[in-house]
Motif scaffolding. Structure first.
Motif, short mmCIF file in Angstrom:
data_model
loop_
_atom_site.label_atom_id
_atom_site.label_comp_id
_atom_site.label_asym_id
_atom_site.label_seq_id
_atom_site.Cartn_x
_atom_site.Cartn_y
_atom_site.Cartn_z
N ARG A 299 0.83 -1.20 0.00
CA ARG A 299 0.00 0.00 0.00
C ARG A 299 0.87 1.26 0.00
O ARG A 299 0.58 2.25 -0.68
N TYR A 300 1.96 1.20 0.75
CA TYR A 300 2.85 2.36 0.80
C TYR A 300 3.51 2.61 -0.55
O TYR A 300 3.61 3.75 -1.01
N ARG A 301 3.96 1.53 -1.21
CA ARG A 301 4.65 1.68 -2.49
C ARG A 301 3.72 2.15 -3.59
O ARG A 301 4.14 2.77 -4.57
N ARG A 302 2.42 1.83 -3.47
CA ARG A 302 1.47 2.18 -4.53
C ARG A 302 0.60 3.38 -4.15
O ARG A 302 -0.43 3.62 -4.77
N ARG A 303 1.03 4.11 -3.13
CA ARG A 303 0.20 5.22 -2.68
C ARG A 303 -0.02 6.26 -3.76
O ARG A 303 -1.07 6.88 -3.86
N GLY A 304 1.01 6.47 -4.68
CA GLY A 304 0.86 7.44 -5.77
C GLY A 304 -0.16 6.98 -6.78
O GLY A 304 -0.99 7.74 -7.26
N GLN A 305 -0.12 5.68 -7.12
CA GLN A 305 -1.07 5.13 -8.09
C GLN A 305 -2.49 5.24 -7.56
O GLN A 305 -3.41 5.59 -8.29
N ALA A 306 -2.64 4.95 -6.26
CA ALA A 306 -3.98 5.00 -5.68
C ALA A 306 -4.56 6.40 -5.74
O ALA A 306 -5.75 6.59 -5.96
N SER A 307 -3.69 7.39 -5.56
CA SER A 307 -4.19 8.77 -5.57
C SER A 307 -4.66 9.19 -6.94
O SER A 307 -5.45 10.11 -7.06
N ARG A 308 -4.10 8.55 -7.99
CA ARG A 308 -4.49 8.93 -9.36
C ARG A 308 -5.79 8.24 -9.81
O ARG A 308 -6.34 8.59 -10.83
N LEU A 309 -6.17 7.22 -9.07
CA LEU A 309 -7.40 6.52 -9.43
C LEU A 309 -8.61 7.26 -8.85
O LEU A 309 -8.53 7.85 -7.77
N ARG A 310 -9.67 7.20 -9.60
CA ARG A 310 -10.89 7.82 -9.12
C ARG A 310 -11.45 7.00 -7.95
O ARG A 310 -11.29 5.79 -7.89
N ARG A 311 -12.06 7.68 -7.02
CA ARG A 311 -12.63 6.99 -5.85
C ARG A 311 -13.65 5.94 -6.26
O ARG A 311 -13.73 4.88 -5.65
N SER A 312 -14.42 6.20 -7.29
CA SER A 312 -15.42 5.25 -7.76
C SER A 312 -14.77 3.97 -8.28
O SER A 312 -15.29 2.86 -8.08
N THR A 313 -13.60 4.13 -8.91
CA THR A 313 -12.88 2.95 -9.41
C THR A 313 -12.39 2.08 -8.26
O THR A 313 -12.50 0.85 -8.28
N LEU A 314 -11.84 2.71 -7.25
CA LEU A 314 -11.37 1.98 -6.07
C LEU A 314 -12.53 1.27 -5.39
O LEU A 314 -12.41 0.11 -4.97
N LEU A 315 -13.64 1.96 -5.26
CA LEU A 315 -14.80 1.38 -4.61
C LEU A 315 -15.32 0.19 -5.40
O LEU A 315 -15.70 -0.84 -4.82
N ARG A 316 -15.31 0.30 -6.76
CA ARG A 316 -15.79 -0.80 -7.60
C ARG A 316 -14.88 -2.02 -7.44
O ARG A 316 -15.35 -3.15 -7.33
N ARG A 317 -13.57 -1.79 -7.46
CA ARG A 317 -12.63 -2.90 -7.30
C ARG A 317 -12.81 -3.58 -5.93
O ARG A 317 -12.79 -4.81 -5.82
N TYR A 318 -12.96 -2.77 -4.92
CA TYR A 318 -13.13 -3.31 -3.58
C TYR A 318 -14.41 -4.13 -3.48
O TYR A 318 -14.44 -5.22 -2.89
N THR A 319 -15.48 -3.59 -4.09
CA THR A 319 -16.77 -4.29 -4.05
C THR A 319 -16.69 -5.62 -4.77
O THR A 319 -17.19 -6.65 -4.30
N ILE A 320 -16.05 -5.63 -5.94
CA ILE A 320 -15.92 -6.87 -6.72
C ILE A 320 -15.11 -7.91 -5.94
O ILE A 320 -15.49 -9.08 -5.85
N ALA A 321 -13.98 -7.48 -5.38
CA ALA A 321 -13.12 -8.42 -4.63
C ALA A 321 -13.85 -8.98 -3.41
O ALA A 321 -13.79 -10.18 -3.12
N THR A 322 -14.56 -8.11 -2.72
CA THR A 322 -15.30 -8.55 -1.52
C THR A 322 -16.42 -9.51 -1.90
O THR A 322 -16.64 -10.53 -1.24
#
Length: 515
Positions: free
Chosen positions: A41-64
């Motif tokens: 998570r620390y190493r990818r913190r820059g990538q995460a910031s560039r992703l839209r919140r909706s994209t992160l939420l969608r990925r999290y929802t699918i994985a869960t």
């Protein structure tokens, strides 16, 4: 943690060595996975910031969703949530259900069990079982030991921590593992049953006390002493009082543990004991276990119990006495100081196995000296002395020990504890398989206690019609199943949920009110 387990936190203070000793290398994966996730998570913190919140939420929802679907499918394959959860309620695996099903799953299980109420159907199921069991008892032949001959006035029960049968009558590298017990087994007035199935569950030692004192089987989940301490329990002590009168009997529970361990301060009186003599009443002049938290050794504990008997602190010759002595030295990880070891073994045997055998020899010495002191004090002749293991002691080590070069033809592949009765009306050896729940009715027979209505959920081991089988907490049947009728096997299996309902709904109190 299951909610009721918070009441057991204090127990861990005395069993820290067991907690550390039970850890395996694979357990390191849990903290390691957290560390790895944090680094990624620390190493990818820059990538995460560039992703839209909706994209992160969608990925999290699918994985869960995918993970939850996989777990739900697996649970359904196992027979549903409740079946899957209860399948892990054995003596060791009961601690794994919360990590597997999360704290929410544990709360959910406790909620659905807590929501269950006593219904006429539950009462009918209990009554049907008890009626069938009574019919089977009435059809049985007379006991081989007449209860009205050579009845002893007193009984002393020794619950030896984790003592298994395979160490008895064995010589390893020219050294007898239990020479003193072996000599007692050869006495003409000794009863010995080597194949008693360990039936303890999540309550471990306190489950053994339930079966031996009350003739009931452990509850489906957790420790009865914590969940149902105020249930009305039948007991050996009350059976003695029914036979001889309330004032003619005194019962003492003696242990090197603290009163809070397994809630003994509350449950022992519920099992009919007048007083609990615990850790503060003994001097730890022979410590065993780890140096940072030593416990009183069996030799010292049993010596001090004898001294209390001689001084009259826990003994009254004018009354019928019941003493229950709970030892500690055989507790995992079998840490016995070098100065107390009478036997030593080669590296042919796994290290923990060497420790277990040395500890068994130490406990053997303690019991031998205890019996000698009882004889010297003039107590032995009128006393039934019962020696048994409180539960099996190997757990997951059993398979590895059985497959090792030294243990292959030595260690039993079945979790059996010994049942020994010294100074019995008549000696005998019982080779058939039995269960710990059979000890209670056996003692009723040997002590000639006929007036007490509750005969237990087992059958006397001295009864020639005793089914040569026993059922473990998982429903596995041990023994000669080919010689037992199918209805009897089914009744033995059904005894587990019936016993759970008797304890859970305080059925014996309910039924007594009806009368």
């Amino acid at each position: 943690m299951p909610p009721d387990s918070y009441l057991l936190v204090g127990n861990l203070r005395d069993f820290t060595d067991s907690v550390w000793g039970s850890l395996k290398i694979t357990d390191a994966l849990f903290p390691a996975s957290t560390v790895v996730a944090a680094v990624l998570r620390y190493r990818r913190r820059g990538q995460a910031s560039r992703l839209r919140r909706s994209t992160l939420l969608r990925r999290y929802t699918i994985a869960t969703t995918v993970t939850a679907a996989a777990l739900l499918t697996l649970t359904l394959v196992k027979g549903g949530f409740r079946t899957a959860y209860e399948s892990m309620q054995g003596s060791y695996t009961h601690t794994c259900v919360t990590p597997m099903y999360t704290v929410f799953g544990t709360f959910y299980y406790d909620c659905i069990r807590g929501a269950e109420t006593f219904t006429p159907e539950v009462g009918q199921r209990i009554e049907a079982w008890m009626t069938a069991d009574h019919t089977a008892r009435m059809a049985a032949d007379a006991d081989t030991l007449l209860p009205d001959t050579a009845v002893r006035r007193h009984v002393i029960i020794i619950l030896a921590e984790s003592l298994e049968s395979w160490v008895l009558e064995r010589t390893v590298e020219g050294q007898e593992l239990t020479p003193r017990l072996n000599a007692l087994l050869r006495d003409s007035l000794t009863i010995y049953a080597p194949h008693i199935l360990s039936q303890a569950k999540g309550g471990r030692s306190i489950d053994a006390q339930l079966m031996i004192n009350a003739g009931l089987l452990p509850i489906a989940s957790g420790a009865y002493s914590l969940k149902y301490p105020h249930t009305t329990y039948p007991s050996l002590a009350e059976a003695m009082r029914a036979e001889y009168g309330a004032d003619a009997v005194r019962a003492y529970a003696l242990t090197g543990d603290k009163p809070m361990v397994w809630n003994q301060a509350v449950i022992d009186p519920a099992l009919g004991y007048d007083s609990l003599i615990a850790k503060a009443s003994f001097v730890n002049d022979e410590p065993v276990g780890p140096s940072y938290r030593p416990q009183i050794g069996d030799v010292s504990l049993l010596r001090q119990i004898t001294e209390k008997i001689v001084r009259g602190e826990v003994w009254d010759t004018r009354r019928h006495m019941l003493l229950q002595c709970v030892t500690y030295s055989g507790h995992f990880p079998f840490a016995l100081p070098e100065r107390l070891r009478e036997v030593r073994f080669s590296d042919r045997y796994p290290e923990r196995m060497r420790d277990y055998m040395a500890t068994a020899r130490y406990t053997d010495r303690a019991i031998g000296l205890f019996v000698d002191r009882l004889r010297a004090a003039g107590v032995y002749d009128n006393t039934l002395v019962v020696i048994t293991g409180d539960h099996e002691g190997l757990g997951e080590m059993r398979r590895a020990w059985c497959e090792s070069a030294g243990g292959r033809d030595l260690v039993a592949d079945r979790p059996m504890v010994p049942f020994i009765v010294l100074n019995a009306p008549r000696g005998m050896r019982v080779e058939a398989v039995g269960g710990q729940v059979d000890i209670y009715p056996t003692l009723l027979r040997l002590l000639g206690l006929r007036r007490y209505a509750w005969r237990g959920m087992g059958r006397s081991l001295t009864d020639p019609t005793h089914p040569p089988v026993a059922v473990d907490p998982y429903g596995t049947i041990y023994g000669r199943t080919d010689s037992v009728a199918a209805p009897t096997l089914q009744r033995l299996k059904e005894a587990w949920p019936v016993s759970d309902a008797i304890i859970r709904y305080d059925y014996l109190k309910r039924s007594s009110k009806k009368k």
